[in-house]
Scaffold this motif. Structure first.
Motif, PDB file in Angstrom:
ATOM      1  N   ARG A 120       0.888  -1.236  -0.100  1.00  0.00           N
ATOM      2  CA  ARG A 120      -0.106   0.110  -0.071  1.00  0.00           C
ATOM      3  C   ARG A 120       0.885   1.210   0.075  1.00  0.00           C
ATOM      4  O   ARG A 120       0.674   2.279  -0.698  1.00  0.00           O
ATOM      5  CB  ARG A 120      -0.844   0.002   1.177  1.00  0.00           C
ATOM      6  N   GLY A 121       1.990   1.097   0.770  1.00  0.00           N
ATOM      7  CA  GLY A 121       2.994   2.318   0.786  1.00  0.00           C
ATOM      8  C   GLY A 121       3.561   2.407  -0.613  1.00  0.00           C
ATOM      9  O   GLY A 121       3.631   3.660  -0.774  1.00  0.00           O
ATOM     10  N   LEU A 122       3.946   1.488  -1.076  1.00  0.00           N
ATOM     11  CA  LEU A 122       4.428   2.026  -2.659  1.00  0.00           C
ATOM     12  C   LEU A 122       3.187   2.469  -3.549  1.00  0.00           C
ATOM     13  O   LEU A 122       3.738   3.314  -4.152  1.00  0.00           O
ATOM     14  CB  LEU A 122       4.646   0.418  -3.274  1.00  0.00           C
ATOM     15  N   ARG A 123       1.844   2.071  -3.428  1.00  0.00           N
ATOM     16  CA  ARG A 123       1.031   2.767  -4.261  1.00  0.00           C
ATOM     17  C   ARG A 123       0.886   4.121  -3.796  1.00  0.00           C
ATOM     18  O   ARG A 123       0.625   5.091  -4.570  1.00  0.00           O
ATOM     19  CB  ARG A 123      -0.485   1.901  -3.974  1.00  0.00           C
ATOM     20  N   HIS A 124       0.871   4.445  -2.523  1.00  0.00           N
ATOM     21  CA  HIS A 124       0.767   5.738  -2.131  1.00  0.00           C
ATOM     22  C   HIS A 124       1.959   6.827  -2.688  1.00  0.00           C
ATOM     23  O   HIS A 124       1.744   7.727  -2.933  1.00  0.00           O
ATOM     24  CB  HIS A 124       0.743   5.998  -0.686  1.00  0.00           C
ATOM     25  N   LEU A 125       3.006   5.961  -2.759  1.00  0.00           N
ATOM     26  CA  LEU A 125       4.292   6.704  -3.196  1.00  0.00           C
ATOM     27  C   LEU A 125       3.976   6.889  -4.581  1.00  0.00           C
ATOM     28  O   LEU A 125       4.272   8.205  -5.276  1.00  0.00           O
ATOM     29  CB  LEU A 125       5.764   5.850  -3.057  1.00  0.00           C
ATOM     30  N   TRP A 126       3.704   6.028  -5.432  1.00  0.00           N
ATOM     31  CA  TRP A 126       3.333   6.350  -6.848  1.00  0.00           C
ATOM     32  C   TRP A 126       2.430   7.359  -7.008  1.00  0.00           C
ATOM     33  O   TRP A 126       2.374   8.270  -7.981  1.00  0.00           O
ATOM     34  CB  TRP A 126       2.634   4.976  -7.424  1.00  0.00           C
ATOM     35  N   VAL A 127       1.100   7.340  -6.095  1.00  0.00           N
ATOM     36  CA  VAL A 127       0.258   8.276  -6.305  1.00  0.00           C
ATOM     37  C   VAL A 127       0.817   9.695  -6.075  1.00  0.00           C
ATOM     38  O   VAL A 127       0.352  10.741  -6.781  1.00  0.00           O
ATOM     39  CB  VAL A 127      -0.968   8.084  -5.344  1.00  0.00           C
ATOM     40  N   GLN A 128       1.584   9.602  -5.136  1.00  0.00           N
ATOM     41  CA  GLN A 128       2.387  11.000  -4.604  1.00  0.00           C
ATOM     42  C   GLN A 128       3.122  11.851  -5.672  1.00  0.00           C
ATOM     43  O   GLN A 128       3.117  12.866  -5.766  1.00  0.00           O
ATOM     44  CB  GLN A 128       3.270  10.924  -3.266  1.00  0.00           C
ATOM     45  N   TYR A 129       3.698  11.037  -6.493  1.00  0.00           N
ATOM     46  CA  TYR A 129       4.762  11.694  -7.392  1.00  0.00           C
ATOM     47  C   TYR A 129       4.041  11.293  -8.874  1.00  0.00           C
ATOM     48  O   TYR A 129       4.647  12.054  -9.717  1.00  0.00           O
ATOM     49  CB  TYR A 129       5.855  11.033  -7.399  1.00  0.00           C
ATOM     50  N   THR A 130       3.192  10.610  -9.072  1.00  0.00           N
ATOM     51  CA  THR A 130       2.726  10.799 -10.431  1.00  0.00           C
ATOM     52  C   THR A 130       1.326  11.135 -10.727  1.00  0.00           C
ATOM     53  O   THR A 130       0.708  11.148 -12.046  1.00  0.00           O
ATOM     54  CB  THR A 130       2.648   9.138 -11.088  1.00  0.00           C
ATOM     55  N   GLN A 131       0.600  11.194  -9.718  1.00  0.00           N
ATOM     56  CA  GLN A 131      -1.053  11.595  -9.679  1.00  0.00           C
ATOM     57  C   GLN A 131      -1.306  12.691  -9.036  1.00  0.00           C
ATOM     58  O   GLN A 131      -0.416  13.330  -8.294  1.00  0.00           O
ATOM     59  CB  GLN A 131      -1.833  10.173  -9.439  1.00  0.00           C
ATOM     60  N   THR A 132      -2.464  13.072  -8.886  1.00  0.00           N
ATOM     61  CA  THR A 132      -3.094  14.083  -8.052  1.00  0.00           C
ATOM     62  C   THR A 132      -3.258  13.598  -6.688  1.00  0.00           C
ATOM     63  O   THR A 132      -4.031  12.465  -6.522  1.00  0.00           O
ATOM     64  CB  THR A 132      -4.362  14.797  -8.659  1.00  0.00           C
ATOM     65  N   VAL A 133      -2.527  14.296  -5.796  1.00  0.00           N
ATOM     66  CA  VAL A 133      -2.852  13.818  -4.248  1.00  0.00           C
ATOM     67  C   VAL A 133      -4.073  14.416  -3.691  1.00  0.00           C
ATOM     68  O   VAL A 133      -4.168  15.480  -3.768  1.00  0.00           O
ATOM     69  CB  VAL A 133      -1.677  14.452  -3.359  1.00  0.00           C
ATOM     70  N   PRO A 134      -5.041  13.505  -3.140  1.00  0.00           N
ATOM     71  CA  PRO A 134      -6.190  13.965  -2.487  1.00  0.00           C
ATOM     72  C   PRO A 134      -5.931  14.748  -1.323  1.00  0.00           C
ATOM     73  O   PRO A 134      -4.762  14.562  -0.854  1.00  0.00           O
ATOM     74  CB  PRO A 134      -7.084  12.510  -2.354  1.00  0.00           C
ATOM     75  N   LYS A 135      -6.952  15.519  -1.196  1.00  0.00           N
ATOM     76  CA  LYS A 135      -6.918  16.261   0.348  1.00  0.00           C
ATOM     77  C   LYS A 135      -6.845  15.200   1.250  1.00  0.00           C
ATOM     78  O   LYS A 135      -7.528  14.326   1.194  1.00  0.00           O
ATOM     79  CB  LYS A 135      -7.971  17.408   0.156  1.00  0.00           C
ATOM     80  N   PRO A 136      -6.382  15.855   2.606  1.00  0.00           N
ATOM     81  CA  PRO A 136      -6.265  14.829   3.584  1.00  0.00           C
ATOM     82  C   PRO A 136      -7.473  14.355   3.924  1.00  0.00           C
ATOM     83  O   PRO A 136      -8.006  13.352   4.425  1.00  0.00           O
ATOM     84  CB  PRO A 136      -5.722  15.733   4.632  1.00  0.00           C
ATOM     85  N   GLU A 137      -8.529  15.275   3.993  1.00  0.00           N
ATOM     86  CA  GLU A 137      -9.890  14.924   4.420  1.00  0.00           C
ATOM     87  C   GLU A 137     -10.676  13.890   3.576  1.00  0.00           C
ATOM     88  O   GLU A 137     -11.477  13.173   3.832  1.00  0.00           O
ATOM     89  CB  GLU A 137     -11.005  16.245   4.725  1.00  0.00           C
ATOM     90  N   ALA A 138     -10.079  13.874   2.173  1.00  0.00           N
ATOM     91  CA  ALA A 138     -10.663  12.866   1.374  1.00  0.00           C
ATOM     92  C   ALA A 138     -10.065  11.442   1.596  1.00  0.00           C
ATOM     93  O   ALA A 138     -10.611  10.734   0.557  1.00  0.00           O
ATOM     94  CB  ALA A 138     -10.478  13.580  -0.035  1.00  0.00           C
ATOM     95  N   ILE A 139      -9.082  11.710   2.329  1.00  0.00           N
ATOM     96  CA  ILE A 139      -8.274  10.048   2.234  1.00  0.00           C
ATOM     97  C   ILE A 139      -9.001   9.112   3.289  1.00  0.00           C
ATOM     98  O   ILE A 139      -9.376   9.537   4.315  1.00  0.00           O
ATOM     99  CB  ILE A 139      -6.858  10.155   2.819  1.00  0.00           C
ATOM    100  N   LYS A 140      -9.425   8.096   2.805  1.00  0.00           N
ATOM    101  CA  LYS A 140     -10.170   6.955   3.534  1.00  0.00           C
ATOM    102  C   LYS A 140      -9.381   5.808   3.622  1.00  0.00           C
ATOM    103  O   LYS A 140      -8.570   5.517   2.853  1.00  0.00           O
ATOM    104  CB  LYS A 140     -11.517   6.728   3.044  1.00  0.00           C
ATOM    105  N   LEU A 141      -9.798   4.908   4.658  1.00  0.00           N
ATOM    106  CA  LEU A 141      -9.229   3.568   4.603  1.00  0.00           C
ATOM    107  C   LEU A 141      -9.651   2.740   3.580  1.00  0.00           C
ATOM    108  O   LEU A 141     -10.843   3.052   2.786  1.00  0.00           O
ATOM    109  CB  LEU A 141      -9.419   2.702   5.861  1.00  0.00           C
ATOM    110  N   TYR A 142      -8.728   1.728   3.232  1.00  0.00           N
ATOM    111  CA  TYR A 142      -9.225   1.047   1.798  1.00  0.00           C
ATOM    112  C   TYR A 142     -10.440   0.001   2.274  1.00  0.00           C
ATOM    113  O   TYR A 142     -11.358  -0.175   1.401  1.00  0.00           O
ATOM    114  CB  TYR A 142      -8.103  -0.174   1.456  1.00  0.00           C
ATOM    115  N   THR A 143     -10.143  -0.283   3.690  1.00  0.00           N
ATOM    116  CA  THR A 143     -11.297  -1.278   4.047  1.00  0.00           C
ATOM    117  C   THR A 143     -11.819  -1.046   5.630  1.00  0.00           C
ATOM    118  O   THR A 143     -10.983  -0.115   6.164  1.00  0.00           O
ATOM    119  CB  THR A 143     -10.856  -2.837   4.277  1.00  0.00           C
ATOM    120  N   PRO A 144     -12.764  -1.171   6.002  1.00  0.00           N
ATOM    121  CA  PRO A 144     -13.473  -0.716   7.339  1.00  0.00           C
ATOM    122  C   PRO A 144     -12.315  -1.201   8.418  1.00  0.00           C
ATOM    123  O   PRO A 144     -11.616  -2.270   8.230  1.00  0.00           O
ATOM    124  CB  PRO A 144     -14.607  -1.381   7.507  1.00  0.00           C
ATOM    125  N   PHE A 145     -12.165  -0.368   9.251  1.00  0.00           N
ATOM    126  CA  PHE A 145     -11.229  -0.739  10.345  1.00  0.00           C
ATOM    127  C   PHE A 145     -11.612  -1.906  11.047  1.00  0.00           C
ATOM    128  O   PHE A 145     -12.359  -2.101  11.449  1.00  0.00           O
ATOM    129  CB  PHE A 145     -10.756   0.327  11.406  1.00  0.00           C
TER     130      PHE A 145
END
Lengths: 208, 71
Positions: A120-145
């Motif tokens: 998941r961290g690799l995916r986050h890194l990919w998004v960070q540098y190649t795509q539009t990073v969502p706003k912090p309040e728009a970030i959700k868990l992939y699955t319910p906790f």
């Protein structure tokens, strides 16, 4: 192996490797062959293992997680001065190690939990540098906790098993342990990282 | 660093030298990644440092295998 020891080991191995490159005729002798074998095979393998272990350990640190700008607000939310905010209450009362705060709650306590976290961290890194990073309040868990992550520490604890709010119904504890009743989304401990309201929230500062 | 060329340098030694340079460069890069706690440092370690060292070790082992082949 401590960080400084690993660095010293890697530097020494690199110097020896470059020495072999510089004086490669030395490998004609028996001693030279042995040196080359150790310096170009054994020591680098040990060095890679040590470096990888150190990096994996660092990847579980709060500093590592918060080094991405988008995570800054989530780090601030650990300082909210409100007992009902679960992450803040855990962080401020040392219920989780502060230097591994994110990882302690957000890894899966399963066989491949760490590997999944890294993927998941690799995916986050990919998004960070190649795509539009969502706003912090728009970030959700992939699955319910999953309750499993809470129960990893709380299961068997007296203040978890015997607290009155967990004894309201006879089957309540069993439902929580089996995951039928969510700790967070059932409405009992729903205040998590509310990064949207950080500006108005009172903040706690640790006394030094 | 100067690398004194020898007219008698054997092909095997050239490969060992190149392998040693790859290993040394990979190790130094790994040291650099350990100086900073950041996801990119981790990625540089995995994606650049480790392949450099693996290539160096592989080339060195290939050189050794070549010796056996000739024997």
């Amino acid at each position: 192996m401590s960080q400084s020891l690993i660095i010293v080991f890697l530097v020494l191995t690199a110097v020896l490797a470059l020495f072999v490159a510089w004086r490669v005729q030395f490998t004609r002798s028996r001693e030279g062959k042995m040196l080359a074998f150790v310096v170009l095979l054994i020591l680098p393998a040990v060095g890679v293992w040590g470096g990888f272990s150190e990096h994996m350990e660092r990847a579980t640190s709060t500093q590592f997680c918060l080094s991405c700008h988008v995570m800054t607000d989530f780090g601030k939310s650990l300082q909210i001065d409100d007992k009902s905010y679960i992450p803040a209450a855990h962080f401020q009362n040392n219920r989780i190690p502060r230097d591994h705060a994110c990882y302690t709650c957000h890894t899966d306590y399963t066989m491949f939990g760490t590997v999944n976290s890294k993927m998941r961290g690799l995916r986050h890194l990919w998004v960070q540098y190649t795509q539009t990073v969502p706003k912090p309040e728009a970030i959700k868990l992939y699955t319910p906790f999953n309750n499993r992550e809470c129960l990893h520490c709380h299961l068997g604890a007296r203040n978890f098993e015997e607290v009155s709010s967990h004894q309201k119904k006879p089957e309540q504890l069993a439902n929580m342990k089996s995951g039928k009743q969510s700790c967070l989304s059932s409405g009992c401990h729903e205040f998590i990282h509310d990064v949207g309201s950080l500006q108005d929230a009172p903040m706690w500062k640790a006394k030094k | 660093m100067s690398t004194p060329e020898s007219p008698q340098l054997r092909p095997l030694e050239k490969r060992v030298r190149f392998a040693a340079v790859l290993v040394g460069a990979g190790l130094l890069l790994q040291v650099a990644t350990l100086l900073k706690i950041h996801p990119l440092a981790f990625m540089a370690f995995l994606m650049v440092g480790c392949p450099l060292i693996a290539a160096g070790i592989g080339l060195y082992l290939y050189s050794l295998a070549g010796i056996r082949h000739r024997i």
